[in-house]
Each structure stands twice: as C-alpha cells, then as structure tokens.
Design a protein around this motif. Structure first.
Motif, short mmCIF file in Angstrom:
data_model
loop_
_atom_site.label_atom_id
_atom_site.label_comp_id
_atom_site.label_asym_id
_atom_site.label_seq_id
_atom_site.Cartn_x
_atom_site.Cartn_y
_atom_site.Cartn_z
N SER A 25 -27.88 -40.01 15.69
CA SER A 25 -28.90 -39.00 15.95
C SER A 25 -29.95 -38.98 14.85
N LEU A 26 -29.49 -39.18 13.63
CA LEU A 26 -30.45 -39.20 12.52
C LEU A 26 -31.48 -40.30 12.74
N LEU A 27 -30.98 -41.45 13.15
CA LEU A 27 -31.87 -42.58 13.42
C LEU A 27 -32.86 -42.21 14.52
N GLY A 28 -32.36 -41.53 15.55
CA GLY A 28 -33.22 -41.10 16.64
C GLY A 28 -34.31 -40.18 16.15
N VAL A 29 -33.94 -39.23 15.28
CA VAL A 29 -34.94 -38.30 14.75
C VAL A 29 -36.01 -39.06 13.97
N VAL A 30 -35.57 -40.01 13.16
CA VAL A 30 -36.54 -40.80 12.40
C VAL A 30 -37.48 -41.52 13.36
N ALA A 31 -36.92 -42.13 14.39
CA ALA A 31 -37.75 -42.89 15.33
C ALA A 31 -38.77 -42.00 16.01
N VAL A 32 -38.31 -40.86 16.48
CA VAL A 32 -39.21 -39.97 17.21
C VAL A 32 -40.32 -39.46 16.31
N LEU A 59 -49.98 -51.54 20.10
CA LEU A 59 -49.29 -50.58 19.26
C LEU A 59 -49.21 -49.22 19.94
N THR A 60 -50.36 -48.72 20.41
CA THR A 60 -50.36 -47.38 20.98
C THR A 60 -49.67 -47.33 22.33
N PHE A 61 -49.82 -48.39 23.12
CA PHE A 61 -49.29 -48.33 24.48
C PHE A 61 -47.88 -48.88 24.62
N LEU A 62 -47.52 -49.81 23.77
CA LEU A 62 -46.22 -50.45 23.97
C LEU A 62 -45.21 -50.13 22.89
N VAL A 63 -45.58 -50.40 21.66
CA VAL A 63 -44.60 -50.29 20.59
C VAL A 63 -44.23 -48.84 20.30
N LEU A 64 -45.25 -48.00 20.10
CA LEU A 64 -44.96 -46.62 19.72
C LEU A 64 -44.18 -45.86 20.79
N PHE A 68 -40.51 -44.31 20.39
CA PHE A 68 -40.36 -42.88 20.65
C PHE A 68 -39.22 -42.61 21.64
N PHE A 69 -39.24 -43.35 22.74
CA PHE A 69 -38.24 -43.08 23.77
C PHE A 69 -36.85 -43.55 23.36
N VAL A 70 -36.80 -44.63 22.65
CA VAL A 70 -35.50 -45.06 22.14
C VAL A 70 -34.94 -43.97 21.23
N LEU A 74 -31.50 -41.75 21.54
CA LEU A 74 -30.48 -41.83 20.49
C LEU A 74 -29.97 -40.45 20.07
N ILE A 75 -30.86 -39.45 20.05
CA ILE A 75 -30.45 -38.14 19.54
C ILE A 75 -29.29 -37.55 20.35
#
Ligand code: HEC
Ligand code: HEC
Ligand code: HEC
Ligand code: HEC
Ligand code: HEC
Length: 484
Positions: A25-32, A59-64, A68-70, A74-75
């Motif tokens: 979950s921590l990883l998820g928070v970091v990602a989001v 970057l804006t349309f694909l990577v971010l 974000f959703f990953v 995870l959380i």
C-alpha cells in the motif's frame, strides 16, 4: 458533539493504519501521489498547446495515468492482504491509533507523506521537463538503443536529413500517432531488454505513419516542379580507374508542372494502389491507377499474374515512402560507395587498380568491425606489395589513405551484430542496384492498352551515359579535370 466527529473521522481514516505497516500500500500511495503531482506539473505545458511534442503526450497520456492507476490498485490490494494475514495469525483487526503526536505510528505516516510530496515537487518538476526534451532528441533515438539502431543512426548522420529529428519522420505531429507508435514502442523496449528483437530490423516499417503527414511538414508537393540535373561519377575497373560520367535530367515534376515523376503519382485526384507478393514490397503484380478529376481508372497486371493470383495479396496506397524509402538511412553498394569516395578524393583516384581491388575487399566477409579495421588495410598493402611492387613503392601514402577510407565505408554500411550487410535494405529510388521504379515500370499493359512505361526518357533524359568527357558538361562549363 466533538466525540461524534472524532469517531467519524477515525472510522473514515481507519484503513490508513494499515498503510504504515504494509509496503504494498505504501508503494501505491507513492505511485498515486507521484503521478498526480507530475501530471499537475505537466498541465501548463499542455495548456500552452505543446501537444506537437509526441513525448509530452506519451508522458501525460500513457505513463502517468498508468502509474496512477497501478498505484490505486496497489493500495487496497495491500490492505486486503494485510487483513488476511492478520486473520490467519488470529491477531485482532487493528484499531486506529489515537491521533496524538507522541504516537510514533502517526508521526511516521505524516513524515512519510511530507517528505515524499516535497521530493516529488522538487525532483518531478526538473525530471519531467528534461526527460521530455531528452526523449525527443536524436541522442535518445539513435544512441540509447545504440546497438539496435546503429545502422540507421550511422546512415542518418551523413544524410541530407542529419539535422531532422528522428521523431519528425517516425512519429510526426499530433496526438494519435504517438499513442500508436508508443504502444508498439513498449513492445520494442521489452524486445531490446530481453534481446529478442529481430536482426536486421525488418523493413518496411509496418506501422509507419503515412508519409504525406510526416514528409509534407517540410516538403509539400506544390513546391516541386523544376527538372534537376544529376551528374553521377563512376570509375572503371581498369589500371587507370578511368573516370566515367553519367548525366541525367530528372523530370521531378509535380507542383504547377502537372507532369513528371511527382505529378504522375501525386497530383491532386491521383491515387495509385498496389498489391505486393512479399513483405518487403519488392514484387508488385497488381497496380490500380485512379484519377478522381478525369474519372479514369486503369488496372495493370504483371505479365505472370492473373486476377486470381493477386486477389488475396495485401494492398497499399502509394506514397512518398514507396519511392523514397531511404531518404535518410541510405546504405550504399560497394561500387557506389567506392565511386563516391574516389570522386570526393578520400580514396585517391590516381592509385592504379584501386577501384577494382577496393570493391573486392569490401565484398569479402569479416567476422566483426575490429577484423575489418585490421584486415582491409593489411590485405590492400599485401595486394600491392605482391602484385604491383612498383606501384607499392611509389604510392605508399595513397595506399594507407585508401585502406583507411575502405574501412570507413565498410563500417558505415555493414553491421554484423545486426545482420545488416550490403543490400540488406533495398533502395526503391532508381533501378540499378534494386528493382525500384521497375517494380511497376516494366511496360506492363492494361486491358485498354495503356502502359506503365519503361521509356528511358519518361523519368529522366539520359544526357550522357558512362562517358569520360560528356559534351553536355563541357557545353555547360561543368567539366573539370578533377571531379566534374
Ligand atoms: C527523413 C525522415 C527520417 C528520419 C529523420 C529518420 N528516419 Fe528512420 N526511417 C525513415 C524511413 C522512410 C524508413 C523506412 C520505412 C519503410 O521502408 O517502411 C525508416 C526506417 C527506420 C528503421 C527500420 C529499419 C530500416 O532501416 O528500414 C529504423 C530502426 C529507423 N528508421 C530509425 C531511425 C532513427 C534512430 C532515426 C534518428 C537518428 C531516424 N530513423 C530518423 C525515415 C526517417
Ligand atoms: C523536419 C523537416 C523535414 C522532414 C520531416 C523531411 N525532410 Fe526531407 N529534407 C529536409 C531538408 C532540410 C532537406 C535538405 C534540403 C537541401 O539539402 O537543400 C531535405 C532533403 C530531402 C530530399 C533531397 C535529398 C537530396 O539528395 O537532395 C529528399 C528526397 C527528401 N528530403 C525526402 C523526404 C522524405 C521522403 C521525407 C519523409 C519520410 C522527408 N524528406 C521528411 C527536411 C525534412
Ligand atoms: C514515384 C516515385 C516518387 C514518389 C511517390 C515521390 N517521389 Fe520525390 N522524387 C522521386 C525521384 C525519382 C526524385 C529525383 C531524385 C533524383 O534527383 O535523383 C525525387 C525528388 C524529390 C525531392 C528532391 C527535389 C529536388 O528538386 O531536388 C524531394 C524533396 C522529394 N522528392 C520529396 C518527396 C515527397 C515529400 C514525396 C511525397 C509527398 C515524394 N517525394 C514522392 C520519386 C518520387
Ligand atoms: C507501385 C507502382 C509504381 C512504382 C513503384 C513507380 N511507379 Fe511510376 N507510375 C505508376 C503508374 C500506375 C503510373 C501511371 C500510369 C497511367 O497513367 O495509367 C506511373 C506513371 C509514371 C510516370 C509518367 C509516365 C508517363 O507516361 O508520362 C513517371 C515519369 C513515373 N511514373 C516515374 C516513376 C519513377 C521515377 C519511379 C521510381 C522512383 C516510379 N515511377 C515508380 C506506378 C508506379
Ligand atoms: C520509371 C522511371 C525510369 C525509367 C523508365 C528509367 N529510369 Fe533510369 N533512373 C530513374 C531514377 C529514379 C534513377 C535514379 C536517379 C538517382 O540516382 O537518384 C535512374 C537512374 C538511371 C541511371 C544512373 C544510375 C546509375 O547508378 O548509373 C542510368 C544510367 C539510367 N537511369 C538509365 C536508364 C535507361 C537506359 C533507361 C531505359 C531502359 C531508364 N533509365 C529508364 C528512373 C527511370
């Protein structure tokens, strides 16, 4: 009252307690949080209309959003896992710690959010800006995947497009094509990492954007027209390396000329489709010309084809790339490369027999680039020492220079690691080393008696062919003792 609010907040926050104790979950928070902050930083760039840059979009349309959703997934995943684990061990579900500063768990949580957010802000703003610019650069395309792209990058450097960014032709402006090209790019990155990419990289590029949308950013058909004089310098395989000149007047056409090479295939209203029997598009048994202005449609079949044999073949609408498939990654044949080096003086044309022996040495097989650098100069020296001792004595410097130039030619055109060698990548312009224009222009005839012509003067006027001193060049004042 206060107690009720406190209770509600507690309940609402209670899942958070699991965050501080499980790393998923921590990883998820970091990602989001990272994705959100980076996206916010990107917004101004986007609002200013910088959409033309394909990598901003990636970057804006694909990577971010991906990150974000990953992160979002995870959380809860971590929380569910944590609850299961506790249940299995028979531990009671955890209650939320009192919201008091001396509670270390809460302090850890707050400190964690504070530090990551600050770091995101500082690093993110710098990184994204630079990454976008870097990814757009020729360095990224040509060098990051150095070995994979080495043949294309090397050929590119000496081409008329060496100042045009890779992405200008390979992706082009606008939002939809970078998504397409980057979706396939993800696969390519994995192929590179896993070392499973094909060698040589196959051509034609299957998902290349239609050329008219990329090339016409800089070359628009209305601009074409004037004939262009081409002077080709070659050398004979005799002792004197006799120089021979070919002079062609190319009927470029198109634009306001309404004729010539570009006009015939690209004028408004004209569409030429073809069917190809091989993935490399070198065998073209079926061609259909249609002109929406004159209303004429003509179908041409190759001599050995019937409507049945071509029915299921893949079809394509002709564009710039079907002739200019090597506008920038142009590889030479050994003869063309030696002729050019001799015309430009890197290989001294005064060195007897060099045209013949030079081409022979280039055509031999070598295990790798180091072997080329060692063996070609040694073999050249050996050849003169043994076969022509007098020449060897007189032309020491020239032999060394020629050896160096031959090594350079070989390394510019042959890439053993990528299985790229002479002729791997056909060039469709012309008809000498590869079928090129003659894939269709073989005098094939339609049912109503029209032809895709092979008349030598329809594409160019041959003003001289392999002559030592063409009269046309002396008339024009272009004939000089050295060069042309
Ligand atoms: C002037 C336009 C242009 C530029 C600039 C350009 N390319 Fe290409 N590239 C092409 C065309 C056209 C093809 C061949 C497409 C086909 O035949 O379908 C191609 C093909 C390729 C291929 C496939 C293998 C091959 O040789 O056919 C690779 C890899 C490649 N390019 C990489 C690059 C890299 C890396 C750069 C920048 C260093 C770059 N290109 C710059 C137009 C360009
Ligand atoms: C970003 C601009 C740009 C793009 C995109 C571009 N070119 Fe060019 N092209 C140039 C420049 C600049 C030159 C050099 C002009 C000169 O030397 O006078 C050039 C030269 C050429 C030449 C003439 C080469 C010669 O021998 O004189 C051809 C042919 C050509 N481009 C074809 C293409 C094709 C095909 C594409 C699409 C795959 C393409 N270009 C995309 C800018 C571009
Ligand atoms: C039917 C084949 C064919 C097609 C299609 C074609 N070209 Fe050409 N183009 C040629 C030939 C042949 C030349 C002359 C090459 C030479 O001079 O040796 C040429 C020359 C050029 C030149 C150099 C012009 C000059 O005056 O020196 C440019 C730039 C160019 N083409 C761009 C394009 C673009 C962009 C497209 C697509 C919109 C395109 N061509 C479509 C065959 C074609
Ligand atoms: C995919 C097939 C195809 C290829 C490849 C092709 N052409 Fe064509 N070409 C055609 C067709 C079709 C026509 C028009 C025939 C008609 O009018 O019905 C044509 C017409 C022409 C004409 C006009 C001929 C005339 O009678 O006035 C010229 C010039 C020409 N092409 C030059 C070239 C050059 C140069 C190349 C190679 C760089 C080339 N073409 C490659 C299909 C092709
Ligand atoms: C469909 C168009 C077309 C036809 C027909 C055609 N050519 Fe060409 N030819 C070209 C193009 C395009 C080039 C390449 C110019 C370049 O190097 O960019 C070329 C190049 C040449 C060259 C110089 C190439 C070299 O490396 O020596 C010669 C010589 C030549 N043609 C002779 C002929 C003769 C002879 C005929 C008649 C049998 C003929 N051509 C018919 C389009 C054509």
């Amino acid at each position: 009252m206060i107690r009720m609010v406190e209770g509600g907040v507690r309940q609402w926050l209670s899942p958070l307690v699991y965050l501080s104790s499980n790393w998923i979950s921590l990883l998820g928070v970091v990602a989001v949080t990272t994705a959100s902050i980076l996206w916010l930083l990107h917004l101004p760039l986007y609002l200013r209309g910088d959409v033309d840059n394909p990598y901003t979009g990636i970057l804006t349309f694909l990577v971010l959003p991906g990150v974000f959703f990953v992160g979002l997934v995870l959380i809860p995943l971590g929380i569910v896992r944590e609850i299961r684990r506790r249940r299995k061990r028979g531990e009671p579900a955890r209650v939320f710690p009192p919201l008091e500063w001396h509670n270390p768990e809460l302090r850890r949580l707050v400190a964690f959010f504070g530090v990551t957010t600050l770091a995101n802000l500082i690093i993110g703003s710098q990184l994204t800006y630079r990454a976008v610019h870097y990814m757009d650069s020729v360095t990224f395309c040509g060098k990051t995947c150095h070995k994979v792209m080495a043949p294309e990058f090397t050929a590119y450097q000496g081409s008329p497009h060496s100042r045009v960014a890779c992405v200008a032709c390979h992706i082009g402006p606008g939002a939809s094509w970078f998504v397409r090209s980057k979706l396939s790019g993800v696969g390519q990155v994995f192929a590179t990492i896993l070392n499973t990419y094909p060698r040589p990289i196959p051509t034609p590029v299957a998902n290349l954007r239609p050329a008219r949308e990329t090339c016409e950013q800089c070359h628009w058909p209305q601009k074409f027209g004037a004939d262009r004089l081409r002077i080709l310098t070659k050398f004979a395989e005799d002792e004197a390396n006799t120089r021979m000149l070919t002079v062609l007047l190319m009927h470029i056409g198109g634009g306001h000329e309404k004729r010539g090479i570009h006009g015939a295939h690209l004028d408004p209203g004209v569409t030429i489709e073809y069917a190809h029997a091989d993935p490399g598009r070198q065998t073209i048994p079926w061609v259909r010309y249609s002109n929406s202005i004159t209303g004429r449609t003509t179908v041409y079949l190759a001599a050995d084809a019937t409507p049945e044999t071509v029915r299921n073949l893949p079809r394509r609408v002709m564009d710039c790339m079907d002739c200019h498939n090597r506008p920038t990654h142009a590889f030479d044949s050994p003869t063309a490369a030696v002729d050019r080096a001799m015309a430009q003086g890197q290989i001294p044309p005064t060195l007897p027999w060099i045209r013949k022996v030079g081409v022979e040495l280039l055509q031999k097989e070598y295990s790798d680039r180091d072997a080329v650098a060692r063996l070609i100069p040694a073999a050249l020296e050996q050849y003169y020492r043994k076969e022509h001792p007098a020449v060897f004595a007189k032309f020491r410097d020239e032999i060394v220079r020629a050896g160096r130039a031959l090594v350079e030619i070989h390394q510019r055109n042959v890439f053993p690691e990528m299985k790229v060698t002479w002729g791997t990548y056909p060039n469709n312009i012309g008809h000498m080393d590869f079928p090129g224009c003659f894939r269709c222009h073989d005098d094939r005839t339609s049912a109503d008696g029209r032809k895709i012509t092979q008349d030598c003067n329809s594409c160019h006027r041959v003003l001289a062919m392999d002559e030592p001193a063409p009269k046309i060049l002396s008339d024009l004042g272009l004939l000089q003792a050295n060069g042309h």
